[in-house]
Structure formats: structure tokens, C-alpha cells
Motif scaffolding. Structure first.
Motif, mmCIF file in Angstrom:
data_model
loop_
_atom_site.group_PDB
_atom_site.id
_atom_site.type_symbol
_atom_site.label_atom_id
_atom_site.label_comp_id
_atom_site.label_asym_id
_atom_site.label_seq_id
_atom_site.Cartn_x
_atom_site.Cartn_y
_atom_site.Cartn_z
ATOM 1 N N ASN A 169 0.925 -0.966 -0.098
ATOM 2 C CA ASN A 169 -0.146 0.143 0.522
ATOM 3 C C ASN A 169 0.807 0.880 0.250
ATOM 4 N N ALA A 197 3.456 3.400 -1.472
ATOM 5 C CA ALA A 197 3.131 3.860 -3.370
ATOM 6 C C ALA A 197 4.615 3.182 -4.486
ATOM 7 N N ARG A 218 5.411 -0.215 -3.968
ATOM 8 C CA ARG A 218 4.460 -0.989 -4.652
ATOM 9 C C ARG A 218 4.745 -1.225 -6.182
ATOM 10 N N GLU A 257 -7.567 -5.005 -5.285
ATOM 11 C CA GLU A 257 -7.182 -3.695 -4.586
ATOM 12 C C GLU A 257 -8.027 -3.017 -4.719
ATOM 13 N N ARG A 277 -9.964 2.267 -2.536
ATOM 14 C CA ARG A 277 -8.971 3.349 -1.794
ATOM 15 C C ARG A 277 -8.069 4.022 -2.344
ATOM 16 N N ARG A 278 -7.374 2.852 -3.588
ATOM 17 C CA ARG A 278 -6.182 2.833 -4.333
ATOM 18 C C ARG A 278 -6.187 2.399 -5.727
ATOM 19 N N SER A 306 -4.793 5.395 -7.664
ATOM 20 C CA SER A 306 -3.005 5.159 -8.120
ATOM 21 C C SER A 306 -2.780 4.246 -8.581
ATOM 22 N N PHE A 307 -3.370 2.668 -7.726
ATOM 23 C CA PHE A 307 -2.543 1.261 -8.937
ATOM 24 C C PHE A 307 -2.576 1.505 -10.226
#
Length: 291
Positions: free
Chosen positions: A147, A149, A152, A170, A173-174, A177-178
Motif C-alpha cells: 500500500n 506507492a 508498489r 486492490e 481507495r487505492r 493510484s494503482f
């Protein structure tokens, strides 16, 4: 002489029971019988599992076993198994041990020669593969990446040249961005994004990464996501390292920069695949050592 009933549970056995990922009807008759007959159910969320048990009239005792207490609770569960109790391990949804703390208990059970019996059933990964619409001969399960960045991003770089399809999980909330990092590192690859599988608001989005980012950015995001990417085409231009960049790599080697730092910097500056650059840096270093 009576024969042994094949449906009877064995004492001292650990049962890995798959439960619904959404629709409560997606559970097998064998799973229901097992949950009714074991001595205890070790559940990732007792509240969540209590709802399932209540729906099917299951009154078996529940004990919590999750990411917060699995290290301290596992030895006690192993002791109970050794003393002849039967235990069902369940996660909140789907099959235990996939992106789930159940893996520790299963490993400890193996180490203690405790019989383990899988009770197969629902899995978001397999449901996603079946419905994604991508051509998939082989696949790699990556689950939840970090989680954070930065970490990841490095994990994605390690997977960028994988020629198998890749399955990710995933959180809502992420997910944007993922996908943005996926676009940066994998390029505008074909993917399928599956949301709320088997639930009332189930949705499957198919297309290129950029198009799906645009679609999801225009709405309020809810639900758990399964993301499947097609495998890398290693014949793509991003694997080729131009001659002028080789000279740049040599200059960075002369400056005593590490292989990972050079590969990361070159891949970002010139929009090249990290693994291809990393391999090239190693090749150049070997050539320089021979001189």
C-alpha cells in the motif's frame, strides 16, 4: 461390519473452507456440512462469518483469527488440533490463504503433521479469470501489492516483463493510484477490472489501462477490485536499448552508481522497461570487467 461414512469429519483435522465472495448461495453443500460439524471455526472476521452462519443455521463456536492476532493465536489452535479437535479455517470471502493470514496456520499444521483438508469453492481470482475476456493460457497471482506507492512501484517493475496474465487485488481507495502506476510501468496494456463480483452491483470493465482510469476517475469508487492484465509482449520496442543510452549507462557505472539505481533512472527518463534496462546494465558491467 459397517463401512466408514466418507462424509464424517476426522478428529484433529484442519479444514480449509471456501466461503462466498458475495452471493451467499455460492457455497457448497460440503462446506455447509463441514462448518456445522467441526468443533470450532477460526474466522478472519467473526462478525462477518456469524452472518453467514446465521443465514444457514450453523451454531458452531467462532474464534477470531486475523492479521492482528494470527501469530499469537496460531499455537493455541495447533494445540487444539493435536488434542483431537477439528477446526474450519475461513476468510471473510473466498478461499483462505490467498492474500490472507490463514497461510501461517496452514504452514504450522504441515510442520506438525496435522491433516489438512481443502473444501474448495468461491475464489475472486478464478471467477475473474473466467469472466475477464482476455486470452489467458497461463496466469500469475500477485494479490495485493504494497500500500506504499514507492514499494508498489518496485513490485510492479519486477512484474513488468512477465509474459503470463497477472491477477491483482486492490482496495477501492487505492485503485486509481494503482492503475496510474500500472500505466506508467506496464504501458497502455489490455486489462479487465472486475468490481463487486457476484454481488448486486457486479461490474466488469474491459479495455486499455488509460481508458479504464478515465472511466473510474469520473465516479465515486466503491467495492473490492480484481484486476487482470494481459501478459507482456517481450518483442515490444521498450525492450530495445538504443546505442546512445548504452553510453549513458556506462557513464553512470563510472560514477559508481548501483545497478538498480541506474536501471530505475534510465527506465524512467527514457520510458523503457525496467527489467530490460536492468539486464543491459548487468551485461555492460560484465563487458567492462573483461576490459
Amino acid at each position: 461390519m459397517t463401512s466408514k461414512n466418507p462424509n464424517m469429519l476426522e478428529s484433529g483435522s484442519l479444514y480449509i473452507v471456501s466461503t462466498p465472495i458475495g452471493n451467499l448461495k455460492d457455497i457448497t453443500l460440503r462446506a455447509l456440512d463441514t462448518l456445522k460439524e467441526v468443533n470450532i471455526i477460526a474466522a478472519e472476521s467473526t462478525d462477518h462469518t456469524r452472518g453467514l452462519c446465521s443465514h444457514y443455521g450453523i451454531r458452531t463456536k467462532l474464534i477470531s483469527y486475523n492479521q492482528h492476532n494470527h501469530k499469537s493465536r496460531a499455537p493455541g489452535l495447533i494445540s487444539r488440533l493435536k488434542n483431537g479437535e477439528s477446526i474450519a479455517l475461513v476468510t471473510c470471502a473466498g478461499t483462505p490463504a490467498l492474500s490472507d493470514p490463514g497461510a501461517l496456520l496452514i504452514t504450522m499444521a504441515c510442520d506438525n503433521d496435522i491433516k489438512i483438508t481443502p473444501i474448495p469453492g468461491a475464489s475472486a481470482a478464478l471467477a475473474g479469470i473466467a469472466a475477464c475476456g482476455l486470452k489467458i493460457d497461463r496466469f500469475l497471482f500477485a494479490g495485493f501489492l504494497s500500500n506504499k506507492a514507492g514499494k508498489r512501484k518496485n513490485e510492479l517493475k519486477e512484474l513488468a516483463d512477465e509474459n503470463k496474465a497477472i491477477i491483482f487485488y486492490e482496495a477501492p481507495r487505492r485503485v486509481i493510484s494503482f492503475l496510474e502506476q500500472l500505466y506508467e510501468i506496464f504501458g497502455n496494456r489490455k486489462i479487465a477490472v472486475l468490481r463487486e463480483l457476484t454481488k448486486a452491483h457486479e461490474e466488469i470493465l474491459r479495455g486499455n489501462v488509460e481508458d479504464i482510469i478515465t472511466e473510474l476517475s469520473s465516479r465515486e469508487i466503491r467495492g473490492e477490485f480484481t484486476i487482470i492484465t494481459e501478459g507482456s509482449d517481450k518483442t515490444g520496442d521498450k525492450n530495445a536499448i538504443p546505442d546512445d543510452i548504452e553510453q549513458e549507462i556506462k557513464s553512470m557505472i563510472d560514477s559508481n552508481k548501483g545497478t538498480k539505481d541506474i536501471a530505475s533512472s534510465i527506465s524512467e527518463i527514457h520510458n523503457l522497461k525496467y527489467r530490460a534496462v536492468y539486464k543491459k546494465v548487468l551485461d555492460i558491467k560484465r563487458e567492462l570487467e573483461k576490459e
